[in-house]
Structure formats: structure tokens, C-alpha cells
Design an enzyme around this catalytic site. Structure first.
Site, PDB file in Angstrom:
ATOM      1  N   GLY A  27      -7.823  -4.355  -6.004  1.00 45.70           N
ATOM      2  CA  GLY A  27      -7.299  -5.848  -5.822  1.00 45.70           C
ATOM      3  C   GLY A  27      -6.157  -5.802  -4.657  1.00 45.70           C
ATOM      4  N   ASN A  28      -5.483  -6.944  -4.815  1.00 35.47           N
ATOM      5  CA  ASN A  28      -4.360  -6.817  -3.851  1.00 35.47           C
ATOM      6  C   ASN A  28      -3.264  -7.691  -4.614  1.00 35.47           C
ATOM      7  OD1 ASN A  28      -4.111  -9.797  -2.833  1.00 35.47           O
ATOM      8  ND2 ASN A  28      -6.381  -8.870  -2.305  1.00 35.47           N
ATOM      9  N   ARG A  29      -2.081  -7.737  -4.128  1.00 37.23           N
ATOM     10  CA  ARG A  29      -0.883  -8.599  -4.761  1.00 37.23           C
ATOM     11  C   ARG A  29      -0.831 -10.052  -4.480  1.00 37.23           C
ATOM     12  NH1 ARG A  29       4.145  -5.333  -3.130  1.00 37.23           N
ATOM     13  NH2 ARG A  29       5.058  -6.738  -4.345  1.00 37.23           N
ATOM     14  N   SER A  30      -1.677 -10.527  -3.939  1.00 34.27           N
ATOM     15  CA  SER A  30      -1.757 -12.007  -3.502  1.00 34.27           C
ATOM     16  C   SER A  30      -1.462 -12.812  -5.012  1.00 34.27           C
ATOM     17  CB  SER A  30      -2.569 -12.454  -2.583  1.00 34.27           C
ATOM     18  OG  SER A  30      -2.548 -13.976  -2.416  1.00 34.27           O
ATOM     19  N   ALA A  68      -6.240 -14.123   0.211  1.00 40.26           N
ATOM     20  CA  ALA A  68      -6.546 -12.730   0.589  1.00 40.26           C
ATOM     21  C   ALA A  68      -7.677 -11.958  -0.001  1.00 40.26           C
ATOM     22  CB  ALA A  68      -5.278 -11.822   0.339  1.00 40.26           C
TER      23      ALA A  68
END
Ligand code: CTP
Length: 415
Positions: free
Chosen positions: A219-222, A286
Site C-alpha cells: 500500500g501507500n500512505r495516501s 495514488a
């Protein structure tokens, strides 16, 4: 732009009316403020005057220096009967917060102040946002007064349940967030009064999750905050907004249609389905750039070790711009790490075929991801505009303003 008349009565929640006035003004509306005598014990008229750019009135005998005009309008040549003029000229009137006392007066048809007189005389849509102690709200007298007002066509915005101003108290009586108040006020405006009436806006928000096995993902931090702020701002302007939310924990703004997705492939499918009817795409999500080439169907054991082979995901933005029709405006986002970020974003705009790229410098810890503030550079074919650090709501307004200008240049229907 609409003319919104805001009545503020005397409760602790009056400070939220300041934020309402700020958001409404940012959204392009002309706002005039009427305060009850007691409201000025909680917040100062000077704060409202600074925000809306017009004098605040309290007494019905006061002379209105603007002669009933709203910000952005020329005051008339003659001096009209002051206490009826603002009520006659507004497109909607909202009383927020409405205290138990003010609710009682309005239900009884009292006209003992500029606020109550204007409310009585107003034929535009009238909204009321009660805010008080939960026991005062629940009392039969208050409920009967609200029922009377509802019967007469007044829209009552129910208070939220939560922590109340008195220490340790919890219950129903909190004034809803200013964004929600504004969304309700704007929804009540007559069609045609909102700047983006008829415009269909598609916003993507959040970060995708690419599964590795049934319990793990990349995942990512958006957080989706910027996308939510954009969706809220577009809805405030009257647009019909669809939000594709990738793992966004935040609630969607009032009046916004939400489609939840998890992976980049789901985001792509939802965006492709929605895009053909979209006038303005704001691609703030994102999506992952890579996903696992194979996904295990059962949870992988630690003892087995893990070697991941990744494959690139589809570039959703580029795929959408490749199918664009005339009249569609496309805004992409780029998170870059300082240095030659502007050059890279410029190149990205051309490569992906977007009309504008909103550049975020992710090397600055004060902005981005979880923060409620942001600072961006807007890059389009004509050059760059820097938007200095501000709340994500204010940044969203700046992005929409510029998108609207691009649409106007291209001969688009709104903005
Ligand atoms: N984007 C997209 N599909 C992807 C990745 C990104 O549509 N698979 C969109 C984002 O929503 C954003 C824009 O493309 O609006 C730029 O995102 P960014 O991650 O900076 O683009 P990349 O193509 O990943 O750029 P880079 O070449 O720097 O990796």
C-alpha cells in the site's frame, strides 16, 4: 455565486459560524452576517467583517452602510428600509448556531432583532442549525418549536451527537461541521445560482492496496484527504460529484456519490466506467505503480520465506486521457521529492496528456499525506502557479478555480 444571509445567535458553537463564513466566501458566495446581541459575547463582529468583507448588523434600527447589497455588488443609489433589505435580497438564509432561545423566538414569529426580523421577512429558502445542550435540545418545548418551523417549510439541520461544550457532557446538540452546513445551504439554493450547476466531476482519492495473499498487501500512505477536500469543494459549487475512494477511512462529503475500491485494477475499472460522462476529472488518488505478479490464495507462512515478483500496473490517468472527448478537462497529481520536481511534473503532464498537474513536494513533512495542510504548484500549458501552504480546503478551492479557468478557455460549460 449566491447571496447567503447568515444569522448567528449566542452559543459557544458561534465560532464554527466563522469557519462557515470563510468557506462560503472562499466558495465564491457573497455572505452577509446578522448577529444576535448575545452572539457578540461569543465571537466578535470584526472577525466576520474581516472574513466576508461587509459590515455585520445586530439591531433592526442600525443603518446598513451597504444598503442591503451583498459583497461583490454595488449598493443601490437610494437608502432602502434597512431591516428588510438583506432578507429580500438573499438566495438563502441560514441561522447557525440557532440557540434554544432563538428557535423559540423564530417559532413564535418574534421580530425583536435584525436576525429575527429578517428571518420572518425572508421568502428565500430558510435553514436552521440548532446547537445547544442536549437536555435543552431534547426538551418538549424545543422539539415542538422545531416541529412548527419544519411545518412552515424551514429546513432544520439536525445537530450531531458527540462531546458537548460543557465538560464531560455527551449527547445530541453539537453544531455540524461548517462544511456540512455549507453543503446543506448550497443544496437549498435555487438551481442556476451555483457556479458549477450542471457540471459532472469525477474525483479519485486515497491509495490502492495490491494483495500479496488474503491478509497482506502493498500500500501507500495516501489518506485521501486532498481528494475529499476536492469532492467537497466541487459539490459546494453545485457540481454532481462522484468520488472513487481507494481505502479512504474518512466519510464522503454531503451530496457526493461514493464508489469504494481497493486495488489499482478496481480503481481503473471504476474510473473507466465513470469517465465518459465526466466533464472534469481530478485524479488525486495514488494508485500503486506495481502489484504482485501472483497472489497467494492462502495466507503465506513466515517459515516459507517470501520472494515477491512485481509487475507494473496500468497507468490509469494516461489510459483515460487517451480516450478523452471534447469538453473533458483532466487534472493529474504528482508527488515529487524536491529538486527538479517542477521539471518532472511538467514532463509528466505532457506524457500523461493531462491539462494540468498539481505538484506536491513530498519532501516537506509539514504538508501532504496525513496533514490537513498542503502547498502545491499548479502546472498547465501556460506555466506554473504556486499555491502557498494553506488548509486542504483552501488548496482545493485554488485547484478548482484554476480548473474552471482552463475549462472556460476551452469553451467548457461551467467554471
Ligand atoms: N496514476 C495513475 N495510474 C498509476 C499511477 C499513477 O493514474 N498506475 C496517476 C496518479 O493518480 C496521478 C498521476 O498519475 O494523478 C501521477 O502519479 P505519479 O505516481 O507521480 O505518476 P507515475 O506514472 O507513477 O510517475 P513516475 O514516472 O514518477 O513513477
Amino acid at each position: 455565486m449566491a447571496r447567503i444571509l447568515l444569522g448567528v445567535s449566542g452559543g459557544i458553537a458561534a465560532y464554527k459560524a466563522l469557519e462557515f463564513a470563510r468557506l462560503a466566501t472562499l466558495g465564491g458566495h457573497g455572505v452577509r452576517v446578522l448577529m444576535s446581541e448575545t452572539a457578540s459575547r461569543f465571537v466578535g463582529a470584526a472577525s466576520f467583517e474581516g472574513i466576508v468583507g461587509a459590515p455585520v448588523l445586530v439591531s433592526e434600527f442600525e443603518r446598513d452602510p451597504m444598503r442591503g447589497a451583498f459583497p461583490g455588488e454595488e449598493p443601490p443609489g437610494h437608502d432602502p428600509i434597512g431591516h428588510l433589505e438583506l432578507a429580500a435580497n438573499c438566495d438563502a438564509m441560514l441561522v447557525a448556531p440557532a440557540t434554544a432561545n432563538t428557535v423559540a423566538k423564530l417559532a413564535a414569529g418574534a421580530a425583536d432583532s435584525m436576525l429575527t426580523t429578517s428571518f420572518l421577512a425572508c421568502t428565500a429558502p430558510r435553514l436552521l442549525a440548532p446547537a445547544m445542550n442536549d437536555r435543552m435540545y431534547a426538551d418538549a418545548a424545543t422539539q415542538a418549536n422545531l416541529a412548527t418551523l419544519r411545518e412552515r417549510g424551514v429546513e432544520v439541520i439536525e445537530p450531531d451527537e458527540g462531546r458537548l461544550a460543557s465538560r464531560g457532557e455527551y449527547g445530541r446538540g453539537r453544531l455540524p461541521d461548517p462544511e456540512r452546513l455549507l453543503a446543506r445551504a448550497e443544496a437549498a439554493l435555487p438551481a442556476g445560482e451555483r457556479p458549477w450547476d450542471g457540471l459532472r466531476v469525477l474525483v479519485t482519492a486515497g491509495g490502492t492496496r495490491e494483495p500479496i495473499d488474503p491478509v497482506r498487501f502493498i500500500g501507500n500512505r495516501s489518506s485521501g484527504r486532498m481528494g475529499i477536500a476536492l469532492a467537497a469543494a466541487a459539490a459546494r459549487r453545485g457540481a454532481e460529484v462522484t468520488l472513487i475512494a481507494a481505502n479512504v477511512a474518512l466519510p464522503e462529503p454531503a451530496g457526493v456519490r461514493r464508489i469504494d475500491v481497493e486495488s489499482a485494477a478496481q480503481l481503473a475499472a471504476a474510473a473507466e466506467a465513470e469517465f465518459p460522462r465526466t466533464h472534469l476529472l481530478l485524479m488525486a488518488a495514488a494508485p500503486a505503480d506495481f502489484r504482485a505478479a501472483t497472489t497467494a490464495t492462502e495466507k503465506m507462512a513466515r517459515a516459507d520465506g517470501l520472494e515477491l515478483r512485481l509487475e507494473p500496473t496500468e497507468d490509469i490517468l494516461a489510459a483515460l486521457t487517451a480516450t478523452r472527448a471534447e469538453g473533458q478537462t483532466i487534472v493529474g497529481f504528482a508527488a515529487e521529492h524536491g529538486g527538479d520536481g517542477v521539471d518532472r511534473a511538467r514532463e509528466k503532464r505532457q506524457r500523461k496528456g493531462a491539462d494540468m498537474i498539481v505538484l506536491n513536494d513530498v519532501s516537506d513533512p509539514a504538508i501532504g499525506f496525513e496533514s490537513s495542510e498542503n502547498a502545491v504548484t499548479l502546472i498547465d500549458a501556460e506555466g506554473e502557479v504556486e499555491v502557498p501552504i494553506a488548509s486542504k480546503d483552501a488548496i482545493a478551492e485554488a485547484i478548482l478555480d484554476r480548473s474552471g479557468q482552463l475549462r472556460a478557455k476551452a469553451g467548457g460549460p461551467a467554471g
